[in-house]
Design a protein around this motif. Structure first.
Motif, PDB file in Angstrom:
ATOM      1  N   GLY A  97     -20.930  52.857  11.795  1.00 19.44           N
ATOM      2  CA  GLY A  97     -21.477  53.193  10.580  1.00 19.44           C
ATOM      3  C   GLY A  97     -22.982  53.133  10.633  1.00 19.44           C
ATOM      4  O   GLY A  97     -23.476  52.763  11.773  1.00 19.44           O
ATOM      5  N   PHE A  98     -23.765  53.608   9.743  1.00 15.12           N
ATOM      6  CA  PHE A  98     -25.352  53.726   9.761  1.00 15.12           C
ATOM      7  C   PHE A  98     -26.137  53.224   8.633  1.00 15.12           C
ATOM      8  O   PHE A  98     -25.601  53.131   7.627  1.00 15.12           O
ATOM      9  CB  PHE A  98     -25.895  55.019  10.173  1.00 15.12           C
ATOM     10  CG  PHE A  98     -25.148  55.679  11.114  1.00 15.12           C
ATOM     11  CD1 PHE A  98     -25.302  55.311  12.551  1.00 15.12           C
ATOM     12  CD2 PHE A  98     -24.637  57.013  11.138  1.00 15.12           C
ATOM     13  CE1 PHE A  98     -24.711  55.944  13.563  1.00 15.12           C
ATOM     14  CE2 PHE A  98     -24.048  57.924  12.279  1.00 15.12           C
ATOM     15  CZ  PHE A  98     -24.044  57.310  13.349  1.00 15.12           C
ATOM     16  N   PHE A  99     -27.165  52.675   9.096  1.00 12.28           N
ATOM     17  CA  PHE A  99     -28.144  52.222   8.012  1.00 12.28           C
ATOM     18  C   PHE A  99     -29.657  52.597   8.440  1.00 12.28           C
ATOM     19  O   PHE A  99     -30.028  52.500   9.485  1.00 12.28           O
ATOM     20  CB  PHE A  99     -28.050  50.657   7.516  1.00 12.28           C
ATOM     21  CG  PHE A  99     -28.141  49.800   8.614  1.00 12.28           C
ATOM     22  CD1 PHE A  99     -29.437  49.042   8.568  1.00 12.28           C
ATOM     23  CD2 PHE A  99     -27.083  49.569   9.552  1.00 12.28           C
ATOM     24  CE1 PHE A  99     -29.521  48.089   9.739  1.00 12.28           C
ATOM     25  CE2 PHE A  99     -27.348  48.366  10.512  1.00 12.28           C
ATOM     26  CZ  PHE A  99     -28.497  47.757  10.530  1.00 12.28           C
ATOM     27  N   VAL A 100     -30.546  53.001   7.630  1.00 12.87           N
ATOM     28  CA  VAL A 100     -31.736  53.471   7.933  1.00 12.87           C
ATOM     29  C   VAL A 100     -32.999  53.127   7.047  1.00 12.87           C
ATOM     30  O   VAL A 100     -32.656  52.630   6.041  1.00 12.87           O
ATOM     31  CB  VAL A 100     -31.577  55.085   7.924  1.00 12.87           C
ATOM     32  CG1 VAL A 100     -30.328  55.683   8.646  1.00 12.87           C
ATOM     33  CG2 VAL A 100     -31.655  55.695   6.337  1.00 12.87           C
ATOM     34  N   SER A 101     -33.959  53.417   7.371  1.00 15.08           N
ATOM     35  CA  SER A 101     -35.217  53.343   6.893  1.00 15.08           C
ATOM     36  C   SER A 101     -36.146  54.633   6.985  1.00 15.08           C
ATOM     37  O   SER A 101     -36.079  55.237   7.938  1.00 15.08           O
ATOM     38  CB  SER A 101     -36.175  52.100   7.481  1.00 15.08           C
ATOM     39  OG  SER A 101     -37.290  51.935   6.953  1.00 15.08           O
ATOM     40  N   THR A 102     -36.659  54.866   5.691  1.00 14.86           N
ATOM     41  CA  THR A 102     -37.571  56.119   5.779  1.00 14.86           C
ATOM     42  C   THR A 102     -39.004  55.809   5.013  1.00 14.86           C
ATOM     43  O   THR A 102     -38.977  54.770   4.193  1.00 14.86           O
ATOM     44  CB  THR A 102     -36.971  57.150   5.075  1.00 14.86           C
ATOM     45  OG1 THR A 102     -36.675  56.822   3.710  1.00 14.86           O
ATOM     46  CG2 THR A 102     -35.702  57.547   5.569  1.00 14.86           C
ATOM     47  N   GLY A 103     -39.779  56.389   5.252  1.00 11.70           N
ATOM     48  CA  GLY A 103     -41.214  56.411   4.546  1.00 11.70           C
ATOM     49  C   GLY A 103     -41.374  56.641   3.033  1.00 11.70           C
ATOM     50  O   GLY A 103     -41.749  56.152   2.281  1.00 11.70           O
ATOM     51  N   THR A 104     -40.598  57.815   2.780  1.00 13.25           N
ATOM     52  CA  THR A 104     -40.581  58.292   1.406  1.00 13.25           C
ATOM     53  C   THR A 104     -39.055  58.648   0.825  1.00 13.25           C
ATOM     54  O   THR A 104     -38.182  58.638   1.650  1.00 13.25           O
ATOM     55  CB  THR A 104     -41.533  59.590   1.425  1.00 13.25           C
ATOM     56  OG1 THR A 104     -40.920  60.529   2.462  1.00 13.25           O
ATOM     57  CG2 THR A 104     -42.964  59.244   2.034  1.00 13.25           C
ATOM     58  N   GLN A 105     -39.229  58.854  -0.376  1.00 14.59           N
ATOM     59  CA  GLN A 105     -37.798  59.195  -0.746  1.00 14.59           C
ATOM     60  C   GLN A 105     -37.279  60.482  -0.266  1.00 14.59           C
ATOM     61  O   GLN A 105     -36.068  60.842  -0.419  1.00 14.59           O
ATOM     62  CB  GLN A 105     -38.136  59.442  -2.264  1.00 14.59           C
ATOM     63  CG  GLN A 105     -38.366  58.110  -3.013  1.00 14.59           C
ATOM     64  CD  GLN A 105     -38.459  58.373  -4.588  1.00 14.59           C
ATOM     65  OE1 GLN A 105     -37.501  58.533  -5.368  1.00 14.59           O
ATOM     66  NE2 GLN A 105     -39.521  58.126  -5.250  1.00 14.59           N
ATOM     67  N   GLY A 106     -38.085  61.525   0.032  1.00 10.11           N
ATOM     68  CA  GLY A 106     -37.571  62.592   0.675  1.00 10.11           C
ATOM     69  C   GLY A 106     -37.601  62.659   2.156  1.00 10.11           C
ATOM     70  O   GLY A 106     -37.692  63.594   2.948  1.00 10.11           O
ATOM     71  N   GLY A 107     -37.769  61.237   2.889  1.00 12.51           N
ATOM     72  CA  GLY A 107     -38.132  61.286   4.221  1.00 12.51           C
ATOM     73  C   GLY A 107     -36.937  61.489   5.085  1.00 12.51           C
ATOM     74  O   GLY A 107     -37.053  61.149   6.329  1.00 12.51           O
ATOM     75  N   GLY A 108     -35.603  61.567   4.611  1.00 13.92           N
ATOM     76  CA  GLY A 108     -34.348  61.425   5.508  1.00 13.92           C
ATOM     77  C   GLY A 108     -33.206  60.365   5.428  1.00 13.92           C
ATOM     78  O   GLY A 108     -32.622  60.176   6.394  1.00 13.92           O
ATOM     79  N   GLN A 109     -33.141  59.755   4.083  1.00 13.01           N
ATOM     80  CA  GLN A 109     -32.230  58.872   3.713  1.00 13.01           C
ATOM     81  C   GLN A 109     -30.816  59.426   4.122  1.00 13.01           C
ATOM     82  O   GLN A 109     -29.820  58.725   4.703  1.00 13.01           O
ATOM     83  CB  GLN A 109     -32.210  58.300   2.326  1.00 13.01           C
ATOM     84  CG  GLN A 109     -33.420  57.503   2.083  1.00 13.01           C
ATOM     85  CD  GLN A 109     -33.413  55.768   2.382  1.00 13.01           C
ATOM     86  OE1 GLN A 109     -32.221  55.491   2.368  1.00 13.01           O
ATOM     87  NE2 GLN A 109     -34.246  55.624   2.944  1.00 13.01           N
ATOM     88  N   GLU A 110     -30.646  60.585   3.999  1.00 15.69           N
ATOM     89  CA  GLU A 110     -29.241  61.225   4.452  1.00 15.69           C
ATOM     90  C   GLU A 110     -29.172  61.977   5.707  1.00 15.69           C
ATOM     91  O   GLU A 110     -28.531  61.725   6.431  1.00 15.69           O
ATOM     92  CB  GLU A 110     -28.722  62.251   3.444  1.00 15.69           C
ATOM     93  CG  GLU A 110     -28.601  61.613   1.908  1.00 15.69           C
ATOM     94  CD  GLU A 110     -27.802  62.315   0.901  1.00 15.69           C
ATOM     95  OE1 GLU A 110     -27.862  63.538   1.272  1.00 15.69           O
ATOM     96  OE2 GLU A 110     -27.420  62.104  -0.066  1.00 15.69           O
ATOM     97  N   THR A 111     -30.557  62.669   6.052  1.00 14.07           N
ATOM     98  CA  THR A 111     -30.327  63.403   7.137  1.00 14.07           C
ATOM     99  C   THR A 111     -30.459  62.415   8.441  1.00 14.07           C
ATOM    100  O   THR A 111     -29.772  62.953   9.378  1.00 14.07           O
ATOM    101  CB  THR A 111     -31.729  64.504   7.228  1.00 14.07           C
ATOM    102  OG1 THR A 111     -32.752  63.721   6.999  1.00 14.07           O
ATOM    103  CG2 THR A 111     -31.383  65.389   6.102  1.00 14.07           C
ATOM    104  N   THR A 112     -30.886  61.416   8.580  1.00 19.92           N
ATOM    105  CA  THR A 112     -31.360  60.661   9.674  1.00 19.92           C
ATOM    106  C   THR A 112     -29.847  60.079   9.891  1.00 19.92           C
ATOM    107  O   THR A 112     -29.547  59.910  11.267  1.00 19.92           O
ATOM    108  CB  THR A 112     -32.068  59.434   9.084  1.00 19.92           C
ATOM    109  OG1 THR A 112     -33.268  59.878   8.788  1.00 19.92           O
ATOM    110  CG2 THR A 112     -32.210  58.690  10.322  1.00 19.92           C
TER     111      THR A 112
END
Length: 256
Positions: free
Chosen positions: A165-180
């Motif tokens: 599985g994956f977990f991520v960090s992004t700078g903004t709300q539209g910054g790639g929470q799903e696409t990353t």
């Protein structure tokens, strides 16, 4: 899968009592239970010494430049460890940037208590959770370089069938929470690994709108902002849930 179990005691049946054997005395005191504490070896049938059953291992492998992904990883381990018979193990992937560049980027030093992992070590895991920050909607170069080093494992199909599985960090709300996470699935597909998203198993926490929250059905997440924002309790709780959820999935697969 990995080395999930220990030695199996002998399944020989104890022979039935014969007429020559002395009958059990009524009211006799029960035989004391064997001491199977860590100080004493576990005894199986006929006094055979057996090794304690090893815990299933879920490797939590991450890259974190400013500590946001690491914060999720540490809380995720708590969730994994909460599943009986399963243990979370933290690893970081090697850094690819030189120290002088990291200093200019004001990146803090890495924690000494979390070791670096080599690609070959992945084969020893029963399940893997990969964490990384986004770079233009994809995983960071450090994590991609690590995946690129798994060629020998791919050639031997050492990771085929392992849940991940994956977990991520992004700078903004539209910054790639799903696409990353979505763009990272290709790495699992080529290895034949089993992608385990969390879906909406977090329940009502997935629908909270009273505060900013990272994370998606793909996995836990955090909004880093300009780097000063730290994971909220809701984001950490989601990470813990993902660890617990993954632990339960790995355990079920091991028992199948």
């Amino acid at each position: 899968m990995g080395k999930g179990g220990g030695c199996v005691p002998s399944k020989k049946k104890v022979p039935p009592a014969t007429a020559d054997e002395a009958p059990r005395v009524a009211g006799a005191a029960p035989i004391p239970a064997l001491d199977n504490s860590p100080e004493a070896p576990a005894l199986g049938v006929e006094g055979v010494v057996t090794d304690p059953i090893a815990k299933l291992k879920i490797f939590i492998v991450f890259y974190s430049m400013y500590g946001h992904v690491e914060g999720l990883a540490r809380r995720m381990k708590k969730g994994v460890d909460g599943v009986d018979g399963v243990e979370g193990v933290l690893f970081r992937v090697p850094e690819t940037l030189p120290d002088e560049v990291l200093q200019q980027m004001k990146a803090p030093p890495k924690s000494d208590d979390i070791p670096e992992i080599s690609a070959a070590e992945l084969s020893m895991a029963d399940g893997i959770l990969f964490g990384f920050p986004t770079r233009y909607g994809c995983m960071s170069a450090q994590m991609k370089a690590f995946f690129d080093s798994t060629g020998q494992l791919w050639k031997e199909q050492q990771l085929a069938g392992k849940p991940a599985g994956f977990f991520v960090s992004t700078g903004t709300q539209g910054g790639g929470q799903e696409t990353t996470a979505w763009t990272a699935i290709t790495q699992l597909a080529h290895h034949g690994m089993l992608f385990v998203p969390i879906g909406y198993t977090f329940g009502a926490g997935m629908f909270k709108m009273d505060s900013i929250r990272g994370g998606s059905p793909y996995g836990a997440g955090v909004f880093a902002g300009d780097g000063t924002r730290q994971p909220s309790e809701t984001e950490l709780a989601l990470a813990e849930h993902q660890g617990k959820y993954m632990g339960a999935v790995v355990k079920r697969l091991a028992q199948a």
